[in-house]
Design an enzyme around this catalytic site. Structure first.
Site, short mmCIF file in Angstrom:
data_model
loop_
_atom_site.label_atom_id
_atom_site.label_comp_id
_atom_site.label_asym_id
_atom_site.label_seq_id
_atom_site.Cartn_x
_atom_site.Cartn_y
_atom_site.Cartn_z
N ARG A 261 -7.22 -0.39 -6.92
CA ARG A 261 -7.26 0.54 -6.02
C ARG A 261 -7.79 1.86 -6.68
O ARG A 261 -7.19 2.20 -7.66
CB ARG A 261 -6.07 0.94 -5.04
CG ARG A 261 -5.56 -0.39 -4.12
CD ARG A 261 -6.55 -0.59 -3.00
NE ARG A 261 -6.74 0.58 -1.94
CZ ARG A 261 -5.94 0.93 -0.97
NH1 ARG A 261 -4.74 0.25 -0.83
NH2 ARG A 261 -5.96 2.00 -0.20
N GLN B 143 -1.71 1.58 10.06
CA GLN B 143 -0.10 1.65 9.38
C GLN B 143 0.74 2.61 10.20
O GLN B 143 1.96 2.34 10.09
CB GLN B 143 -0.33 2.66 7.97
CG GLN B 143 -1.19 1.84 6.90
CD GLN B 143 -2.63 2.08 6.90
OE1 GLN B 143 -3.43 2.46 8.18
NE2 GLN B 143 -3.49 2.21 5.75
N ASN C 198 -5.54 12.17 0.91
CA ASN C 198 -4.53 11.35 1.49
C ASN C 198 -5.42 10.55 2.66
O ASN C 198 -6.66 10.81 2.88
CB ASN C 198 -3.66 12.28 2.33
CG ASN C 198 -2.40 11.50 2.84
OD1 ASN C 198 -1.77 10.48 2.13
ND2 ASN C 198 -1.96 11.80 4.11
N LYS C 199 -4.71 9.81 3.31
CA LYS C 199 -5.30 8.82 4.21
C LYS C 199 -6.37 9.61 5.19
O LYS C 199 -6.29 10.69 5.65
CB LYS C 199 -4.46 8.03 5.15
CG LYS C 199 -4.80 7.04 6.18
CD LYS C 199 -5.68 5.99 5.65
CE LYS C 199 -5.41 5.55 4.30
NZ LYS C 199 -3.98 4.65 4.24
N ARG D 294 0.91 -1.01 -0.15
CA ARG D 294 -0.08 0.06 -0.12
C ARG D 294 1.02 1.14 -0.03
O ARG D 294 2.18 0.89 0.15
CB ARG D 294 -0.92 0.05 1.08
CG ARG D 294 -0.70 -0.87 2.38
CD ARG D 294 0.38 -0.26 2.96
NE ARG D 294 0.26 1.27 3.46
CZ ARG D 294 1.65 2.01 3.70
NH1 ARG D 294 2.85 1.51 3.54
NH2 ARG D 294 1.25 3.33 3.95
N GLY D 295 0.43 2.30 -0.11
CA GLY D 295 1.05 3.66 -0.22
C GLY D 295 1.09 3.93 -1.76
O GLY D 295 1.43 3.11 -2.67
N ALA D 296 0.60 5.30 -2.08
CA ALA D 296 0.52 5.17 -3.43
C ALA D 296 1.71 5.09 -4.32
O ALA D 296 1.68 4.33 -5.33
CB ALA D 296 0.18 7.01 -3.88
N ASP E 49 -2.12 10.62 -1.67
CA ASP E 49 -2.57 9.53 -2.74
C ASP E 49 -2.91 10.26 -4.13
O ASP E 49 -2.91 9.46 -5.37
CB ASP E 49 -3.57 8.71 -2.43
CG ASP E 49 -3.15 7.86 -1.14
OD1 ASP E 49 -2.88 8.45 -0.06
OD2 ASP E 49 -2.83 6.70 -1.39
#
Lengths: 353, 353
Positions: free
Chosen positions: B100, B203, B254-255, B57-59, B244
């Site tokens: 995603r 995370q 973002n998250k 995960r993580g853009a 992201d």
């Protein structure tokens, strides 16, 4: 909208504490909702442990529990020494007061019980038991009255966001913020309740959702960081929370995460309501800066569900409460009435009544 | 302050993905930090599953992973049909893109790989493998450059707050926001790092704390709702986060939980930095309103660590990302330079370079 007929309008499904006449039976809130288990306290030491270890939590519930704890303590002290029991009881009162530092309702209840103990002539137990029951029932009555008062502030078609647990489990019964939500829902004013899961103890996920499901009130949990985004979507019009201590100027200590909701609410034009009995108000503390904020073990953040999640070597910053300045509070609802845009003068007028 | 000599100044202890020349080896981030396990992907289907199920995960990491996924897909398609493989590959590109929805780096990497596939004459695999490795190494180089740029914005003696994981695990290596934190710490500018635990996937607790502990950088986790109270204590001067997707006007997805940090930062005079390579910028999207926000399963909130915590009947609101408007962003740090107080004109100038 219509309220389902199946809703118990009394919302009195659950009590956090029951005085059996001999022991104090506490619902073990650490195990809810998976397990409904009780802890019977026959002596004050068990009550102190239960408060410290969060078998029972929520400022008003801690106050009521402590009052019954004094009955148990006085019984043991009086049996041991019918003459010098009052002096011996002081050690128990101090130990009870030290069990949790932030909730002022704890020392408020202890002061009331101490006064009864001081005035008692002869066998004190009936008077103390009566006083504890009275503290308990007054709390329930205050909550029901606050529920009605707070509900009148909420317009129809409203979404509300609440934090932590402020319901029957956090009080003598019915609840503070959750009492307002119950009353407003029963009056058809609230469409939907959003509840922060409330890390690290997950009181929202474990307790608030459980209470609302039992009442047939629709509830959606969200991550604690999601509240501002929820407000940005226009989904909530009021944030409704409880308090563990309110300072003389109207600053409000409550579960960590409350302050960020207040900041976000102001940013979005969402209104912010605090619901707490006057036993939560501490006129001896000038402002929020004077309120002691409990810090709990780092393990509450480093572990989840008893399992280590963070790498060895990581630390944690785990204050359990924060302080919302009065300037961010739109209304404080108490059993004596509603204070809007609280400040010192208004709080003094409220408490002088 | 001094930096411990033991710190690896390269901060290159870990990689989320390793191309073995034959397969793509992914570190299974769902199991960190308790278990260090790898998943070897020999075909694109496994890569799609890994992205969707958050093995990776993580853009930026998703973008790099997808690029290697195209190599695997092209190998299979070319072996099956050396003439018509390009048409067949389109189905794989679409499936990768759909894994995603929010991270634009995913489609950015796929577009780059598609262009290489289109231009390839004869056997395409060497060219595609070279392109994927290049995307990977460019990402690491961009992160190191952004780390230096971002660190210059941070004064000495600073506390920083970060959210989610933006380190080696979220990128090709080194990290975006965590890269800036690494660089600034190595330069002696940062005293302490605070990291949101970042529910529901934790995370921060699982990944960011793990990376920082490995680097010898002191880190304290906090509950996601505690950030505003931390700011009120004066403990942080910068919030540093990744992204992201960044819209053409500088709005930042973002998250979930990022937006509330931005609101709280502005309220407290704390500055707000977004660190992301230009592959995160989507000039085709006018503003944050056009960014698709992934909603994941309610179970991520109703369960903790695989165990149900919320009462049956409770719902959940679980958007995975939020959007911070450009007006709340002090600086966007990219490998092409820093944009302060971002707006459409500044973003256009950045991307036109």
């Amino acid at each position: 909208m219509t309220v389902p007929n199946s809703v118990d309008r009394d919302f009195d499904n659950v009590r956090a504490m029951v005085w059996t006449g001999d022991t104090l039976r506490l619902l073990d809130q650490r195990r809810l909702p998976a397990v409904t288990a009780f802890i019977d306290c026959a002596e004050v030491g068990a009550v102190i442990d239960a408060i410290r270890d969060m078998v029972v939590r929520g400022a008003p519930a801690i106050g009521v529990t402590a009052a019954y704890g004094v009955v148990l303590a006085a019984r043991a002290r009086y049996r041991a020494d019918p003459v010098g029991w009052r002096e011996a009881l002081e050690a128990d009162l101090r130990a009870l007061a030290a069990a949790r530092p932030t909730a002022i309702n704890l020392s408020w209840a202890l002061d009331r019980m101490r006064a009864v103990a001081t005035q008692a002539t002869g066998e004190p137990l009936v008077a103390l038991e009566t006083a504890a029951r009275q503290i308990h029932e007054e709390d329930v009555a205050a909550n029901r009255h606050m529920g009605r008062l707070g509900a009148t502030l909420i317009d129809s078609g409203t979404g509300v966001l609440t934090h932590c647990n402020t319901g029957s489990l956090a009080t003598g019964g019915f609840g503070t913020a959750l009492g307002v939500i119950r009353s407003a829902y029963a009056a058809g004013r609230i469409d939907h309740v959003f509840a922060d899961e409330t890390r690290p103890w997950l009181q929202g996920a474990r307790l608030t959702a459980w209470e609302l499901v039992q009442d047939g009130i629709p509830v959606s949990l969200l991550a604690d960081g999601a509240g501002a985004w929820l407000m940005r979507q226009g989904k909530v019009h009021w944030v409704v929370v409880g308090s563990d201590r309110i300072a003389a100027n109207g600053d409000v200590a409550n579960k960590i995460g409350t302050y960020h909701l207040a900041v976000a609410a102001r940013h979005h034009g969402v209104r912010f309501m605090v619901v707490a009995p006057t036993s939560t108000v501490d006129m001896a503390v000038e402002s929020g800066r004077g309120i002691p904020i409990e810090t709990r073990a780092a393990s509450e953040l480093l572990e989840v569900g008893g399992r280590r999640v963070a790498a060895q070597g990581a630390g944690a910053w785990n204050p359990v409460f924060d302080v919302t300045p009065a300037a961010l509070v739109d209304a404080i609802v108490t059993e004596r009435g509603v204070v809007t845009q609280p400040d010192r003068a208004k709080m003094e007028a409220l408490m002088a009544d």
